[in-house]
Design an enzyme around this catalytic site. Structure first.
Site, short mmCIF file in Angstrom:
data_model
loop_
_atom_site.label_atom_id
_atom_site.label_comp_id
_atom_site.label_asym_id
_atom_site.label_seq_id
_atom_site.Cartn_x
_atom_site.Cartn_y
_atom_site.Cartn_z
N TYR A 76 -5.73 30.01 -28.40
CA TYR A 76 -6.44 30.17 -27.11
C TYR A 76 -6.15 28.98 -26.20
CZ TYR A 76 -10.31 29.52 -23.79
OH TYR A 76 -11.04 29.27 -22.65
N LYS A 112 -4.11 28.65 -22.63
CA LYS A 112 -4.73 28.15 -21.39
C LYS A 112 -3.94 26.94 -20.87
CE LYS A 112 -8.06 29.25 -19.53
NZ LYS A 112 -8.32 30.28 -18.48
N THR A 127 -10.15 25.29 -19.19
CA THR A 127 -11.12 24.85 -20.19
C THR A 127 -10.87 23.41 -20.63
OG1 THR A 127 -11.82 25.24 -22.47
CG2 THR A 127 -9.60 25.93 -21.93
N ASP A 128 -11.90 22.77 -21.13
CA ASP A 128 -11.72 21.40 -21.67
C ASP A 128 -10.92 21.41 -22.97
OD1 ASP A 128 -13.67 22.53 -23.32
OD2 ASP A 128 -15.13 20.91 -23.08
N GLU A 129 -10.79 22.60 -23.59
CA GLU A 129 -10.12 22.66 -24.90
C GLU A 129 -8.64 22.29 -24.82
OE1 GLU A 129 -11.01 26.00 -27.35
OE2 GLU A 129 -13.08 26.07 -26.71
P1 NAD Z 1 -15.06 36.45 -20.80
O1 NAD Z 1 -14.27 36.74 -22.03
O2 NAD Z 1 -16.53 36.65 -20.82
O3 NAD Z 1 -14.51 37.37 -19.59
C1 NAD Z 1 -13.14 37.53 -19.35
C2 NAD Z 1 -12.97 38.63 -18.31
O4 NAD Z 1 -11.56 38.75 -18.04
C3 NAD Z 1 -13.46 40.00 -18.77
O5 NAD Z 1 -14.18 40.64 -17.74
C4 NAD Z 1 -12.17 40.76 -19.07
O6 NAD Z 1 -12.28 42.16 -18.88
C5 NAD Z 1 -11.22 40.14 -18.06
N1 NAD Z 1 -9.82 40.25 -18.48
C6 NAD Z 1 -9.28 39.93 -19.69
N2 NAD Z 1 -7.97 40.22 -19.70
C7 NAD Z 1 -7.66 40.69 -18.45
C8 NAD Z 1 -6.47 41.14 -17.85
N3 NAD Z 1 -5.30 41.17 -18.53
N4 NAD Z 1 -6.50 41.55 -16.57
C9 NAD Z 1 -7.67 41.54 -15.86
N5 NAD Z 1 -8.85 41.15 -16.41
C10 NAD Z 1 -8.84 40.72 -17.68
O7 NAD Z 1 -14.68 34.98 -20.37
P2 NAD Z 1 -15.59 33.80 -19.80
O8 NAD Z 1 -16.26 33.12 -20.91
O9 NAD Z 1 -16.38 34.31 -18.66
O10 NAD Z 1 -14.44 32.82 -19.27
C11 NAD Z 1 -13.89 33.00 -17.98
C12 NAD Z 1 -12.83 31.95 -17.73
O11 NAD Z 1 -13.39 30.66 -17.84
C13 NAD Z 1 -11.68 31.99 -18.74
O12 NAD Z 1 -10.49 31.73 -18.05
C14 NAD Z 1 -12.02 30.88 -19.73
O13 NAD Z 1 -10.83 30.35 -20.28
C15 NAD Z 1 -12.69 29.88 -18.81
N6 NAD Z 1 -13.70 29.02 -19.45
C16 NAD Z 1 -14.71 29.55 -20.19
C17 NAD Z 1 -15.70 28.72 -20.73
C18 NAD Z 1 -16.85 29.26 -21.53
O14 NAD Z 1 -17.61 28.48 -22.09
N7 NAD Z 1 -17.05 30.55 -21.61
C19 NAD Z 1 -15.62 27.33 -20.51
C20 NAD Z 1 -14.54 26.83 -19.76
C21 NAD Z 1 -13.61 27.68 -19.21
O1 DAU Z 2 -15.13 24.35 -24.34
C1 DAU Z 2 -14.96 25.47 -23.55
C2 DAU Z 2 -14.74 26.69 -24.41
O2 DAU Z 2 -16.00 27.01 -25.00
C3 DAU Z 2 -14.21 27.89 -23.63
O3 DAU Z 2 -12.95 27.58 -23.13
C4 DAU Z 2 -14.13 29.12 -24.54
O4 DAU Z 2 -13.72 30.24 -23.77
C5 DAU Z 2 -15.50 29.39 -25.11
O5 DAU Z 2 -15.45 30.48 -25.99
C6 DAU Z 2 -16.03 28.14 -25.83
O6 DAU Z 2 -15.26 27.89 -27.04
P1 DAU Z 2 -15.96 27.50 -28.42
O7 DAU Z 2 -15.06 27.85 -29.52
O8 DAU Z 2 -16.49 26.10 -28.36
O9 DAU Z 2 -17.25 28.50 -28.37
P2 DAU Z 2 -17.96 29.38 -29.49
O10 DAU Z 2 -19.22 29.90 -28.89
O11 DAU Z 2 -17.03 30.34 -30.11
O12 DAU Z 2 -18.33 28.31 -30.60
C7 DAU Z 2 -19.16 27.19 -30.30
C8 DAU Z 2 -19.25 26.34 -31.57
O13 DAU Z 2 -20.02 27.07 -32.55
C9 DAU Z 2 -17.92 26.06 -32.21
O14 DAU Z 2 -17.95 24.75 -32.79
C10 DAU Z 2 -17.81 27.09 -33.34
C11 DAU Z 2 -19.26 27.30 -33.74
N1 DAU Z 2 -19.60 28.67 -34.20
C12 DAU Z 2 -19.28 29.72 -33.40
C13 DAU Z 2 -19.57 31.00 -33.79
C14 DAU Z 2 -19.22 32.19 -32.90
C15 DAU Z 2 -20.25 28.85 -35.41
O15 DAU Z 2 -20.57 27.88 -36.13
N2 DAU Z 2 -20.54 30.13 -35.81
C16 DAU Z 2 -20.22 31.23 -35.03
O16 DAU Z 2 -20.51 32.38 -35.47
#
Ligand code: NAD
Ligand code: DAU
Length: 378
Positions: A184, A188, A135-137
């Protein structure tokens, strides 16, 4: 070429899009979706491909080193695309241990299983790949500043040479030092370091990507966009953290999946690539777009639901701004996002409104019975 690839976390949001893309695009590959099915895993995300002959689901925890090692041996696995993780920042603030366990120890378990199996083969690392999705975080937070004193957002020129709107003059590039703030992102970051260490120490062919915020179908409704679409539909309050001024850089999930496909096949070993579409938005502006879009599609007067906006206590350690510079990926591998944000958000809102049953199954918890109903006795 035949390949056997484990995709971890394939029942989650991004993972399900990656599994679908690979299963459909590469019928000659065997795709194994390895997922523990935590609260975030939903096999109904993959209903349309679950009967394809080149797809197999395995319910397994990535921390189960013995299980992963045996699966790799039995299936002759030559590639791993690792997405499984605990992914929600708010949950990590309440329960950091689970994040260290899954994101750090789970990644280490996969790396060690792959190392032992691949090193035991006569050809060793040849034709193998361990692709870690991050992730970019991990880079921390960027400031909302502009040295010329212009109020953001302003037009800026990325190192790719293209103009885009931005809320600051700095961007996340691959050479930045890691400065994670949440449990988180700290977990990562740690997993990214382990992946690099396995390349540098043992010669494992690894690649790491760091992507910005994804949006699109099948995202668990704890994250901003699906949560708010559902709340607007049901006229429930929209909890905006702080002043809603934080900036995120949004990418349509299928564009991320396409980048993963490209980098898995063509990315250079030991490299890092940032993935993002130069698409920065303040939370409050996105929320207004969501309200207007849902209202329009449901035939309500546009903006009628603005009064649902409810400012609540800010997230602890809330990162101010994320902004990815994906020039390296664009220049070296020719990847470009395919969707403009306006198009992507319209598609996304329509998908959630058209798939109320999916949403109801998730919010009621019924989705967790899908594995028992469909797989247990197979
Ligand atoms: P998500 O939470 O929707 O899905 C995670 C999946 O991993 C689920 O299916 C869960 O059952 C599985 N999982 C969790 N723990 C596990 C374990 N111990 N063993 C096997 N499976 C397990 O996540 P997402 O949003 O699809 O993110 C996927 C990946 O991409 C993550 O590594 C996250 O850090 C990265 N990522 C997400 C975002 C985003 O915006 N969602 C952005 C950048 C990177
Ligand atoms: O940048 C990549 C990341 O983006 C991924 O690595 C993470 O897995 C993914 O969850 C996401 O993280 P964020 O924390 O940015 O996403 P989230 O949807 O939780 O929140 C987006 C923004 O909105 C953040 O600034 C917090 C705000 N927010 C979120 C929720 C859930 C609110 O204001 N209210 C809310 O209820």
């Amino acid at each position: 070429m035949k390949r056997t690839i484990i995709i971890t976390g394939g029942a989650g949001f991004i993972g399900s899009h990656v599994v679908r893309l690979f299963v459909n695009k590469y019928p000659e590959y065997k795709i194994i979706n390895l997922d523990k099915l935590t609260y975030a895993g939903n096999l109904a995300n993959l209903k349309d491909i679950e009967d394809k002959p080149n797809y197999r689901f395995v319910k397994m925890d990535i921390c189960d080193f013995e299980g992963v090692y045996k699966l790799m041996q039995d299936e002759h696995v030559d590639g791993i695309i690792h997405l499984a993780a605990e992914s929600h920042v708010d949950r990590s603030i309440k329960d950091p241990f689970t994040f260290a366990q899954t994101n750090v120890m789970g990644t280490l378990s996969l790396l060690q299983a792959a190392k032992l199996y691949w090193e035991s083969l006569p050809e060793k690392w040849e034709g193998k790949r361990f692709y870690h999705i991050s992730t970019d975080e991990v880079y921390g937070a960027l400031e909302m500043t502009n040295p010329e004193g212009i109020e953001p957002p302003f037009t800026t020129k990325a190192s790719s040479g293209k103009h885009h709107m931005a809320y600051g003059s700095k961007f996340f590039t691959e050479d930045l030092k890691y400065q994670p703030h949440s449990p988180y992102s700290a977990a990562k970051a740690s997993s990214d370091h382990f992946v690099r260490a396995f390349h540098d120490t043992y010669g494992m062919p690894t690649v790491v990507t760091n992507c910005s915020n994804n949006y699109g179908p099948y995202q668990f409704p704890e994250k901003l966009i699906p949560l708010f679409i559902n709340n607007i539909r049901h006229r429930k309050p929209l909890p905006v953290y702080g002043k809603g001024e934080n900036v995120r850089d949004w990418l349509y999930v299928e564009d991320h999946a396409r980048a993963i496909d490209l980098i898995f096949h063509e990315g250079k070993v030991a490299e890092t690539y940032n993935i993002g579409g130069f698409n920065e938005w303040k939370n409050i502006d996105i929320i207004k777009v969501l309200i207007n879009t849902v209202d329009r599609i449901l035939g309500r007067p546009e903006g009628a639901d603005m009064d649902l906006i409810t400012y609540v206590t800010d997230r602890a350690g809330h990162d101010m701004r994320y902004a990815i510079d994906s020039t390296k990926l664009q220049k070296e591998l020719g990847w470009e996002p395919s969707l403009q944000f306006e198009e992507g958000i319209e598609k996304t809102v329509r998908w959630y409104l058209d798939n109320q049953e999916w949403m109801d199954n998730v919010t009621s918890g019924d989705y967790q019975k899908y594995y028992d109903d469909m797989y247990k006795n197979r």
